[in-house]
Design a protein around this motif. Sequence first.
Motif, PDB file in Angstrom:
ATOM      1  N   SER B  58       0.861  -1.596   0.210  1.00 34.29           N
ATOM      2  CA  SER B  58       0.156  -0.262   0.138  1.00 34.29           C
ATOM      3  C   SER B  58       1.549   1.231  -0.068  1.00 34.29           C
ATOM      4  CB  SER B  58      -0.604  -0.005   0.831  1.00 34.29           C
ATOM      5  OG  SER B  58      -1.706  -0.956   1.216  1.00 34.29           O
ATOM      6  N   VAL B  60       3.731   1.049  -1.789  1.00 32.64           N
ATOM      7  CA  VAL B  60       4.523   1.299  -2.782  1.00 32.64           C
ATOM      8  C   VAL B  60       3.338   2.076  -3.078  1.00 32.64           C
ATOM      9  CG1 VAL B  60       4.727   0.444  -4.687  1.00 32.64           C
ATOM     10  CG2 VAL B  60       6.218  -0.443  -2.479  1.00 32.64           C
ATOM     11  N   ALA B  61       2.451   1.887  -3.493  1.00 32.40           N
ATOM     12  CA  ALA B  61       0.887   1.840  -4.410  1.00 32.40           C
ATOM     13  C   ALA B  61       1.032   3.264  -4.167  1.00 32.40           C
ATOM     14  CB  ALA B  61      -0.237   1.374  -3.976  1.00 32.40           C
ATOM     15  N   VAL B  64       4.028   5.173  -6.330  1.00 29.33           N
ATOM     16  CA  VAL B  64       3.565   5.078  -7.887  1.00 29.33           C
ATOM     17  C   VAL B  64       2.730   6.133  -8.246  1.00 29.33           C
ATOM     18  CG1 VAL B  64       2.842   3.491  -8.990  1.00 29.33           C
ATOM     19  CG2 VAL B  64       4.373   2.701  -7.523  1.00 29.33           C
TER      20      VAL B  64
END
Lengths: 160, 101
Positions: B58, B60-61, B64
């Motif tokens: 989450s 990392v998301a 991103v």
Amino acid sequence: MDPRTIRMTAPCSLRHRALAVRLVAEACRLVRGERSGDDLAAGYDVRDPFDVAVVSAFAEIYNNVALHACKGMVDPQIELAIAATPDGITVEMTDPGRRFDPESVRSPDLDALPEGGMGLHIARAMLDVVDYEPGPPNLWRLSKRRVAAVEPSVVATRTA
Amino acid sequence: MPIDFARADHGDTTNLRIAGTLDVLTAPGLASTIEQIVEERRPKVVVDLSGLDLIDSSGVAALVALYKRVRAVGGQVSVTGARDQPLAIFKLLRMDKVFLL
């Protein structure tokens, strides 16, 4: 029941996630022979590659269980059983939630910079074993062997 | 350790320092800051992760999303200082090359 098994029962919620992750992180330190309990780090102390792998994988599986399997349930609980030996660690987590088919999860297209669907991929890549047995209760079994560090002098002797 | 983040603007550059844990619980707290950065069309965003101890998918998301959205409005994003567990996750997901780590 193996008296060396570490056990915890907790509400299956994101609120209790840090508690479970912290327990797994401390169990990893036991595997590596470090002290645990009276010298807890102020925050997570996840630097050793073994700890990184186990903690990262477990956190992802816990997220999936809390967010999806147990979503909408009244007071669901997870049970953790951790076997930590010098050879490695096995974490078993049972939950009363909805069944899940791990085979239905595709590997993410990493070149597309995904914003989801990475959790199971992380767990599978980090561990030696990621098994799932549908229930109830559902059982996740996560294992990783520990590769003992080799002393530089031993390497030098072997390669001489 | 919970998340600790701070934004500081210096000319065209926005420095975003994220420390502690960036995960399913804490990542939503970054959303409004990301939204502001995108709305202001900041041309250069530098994300300092030297104080980040743990990240999950989450987290990392969220990074991103920041990367994609800033680039979509013509900006650049670079990530510095990632170490230990976060760096291992970025490498596993091949994002170390995207973030130029």
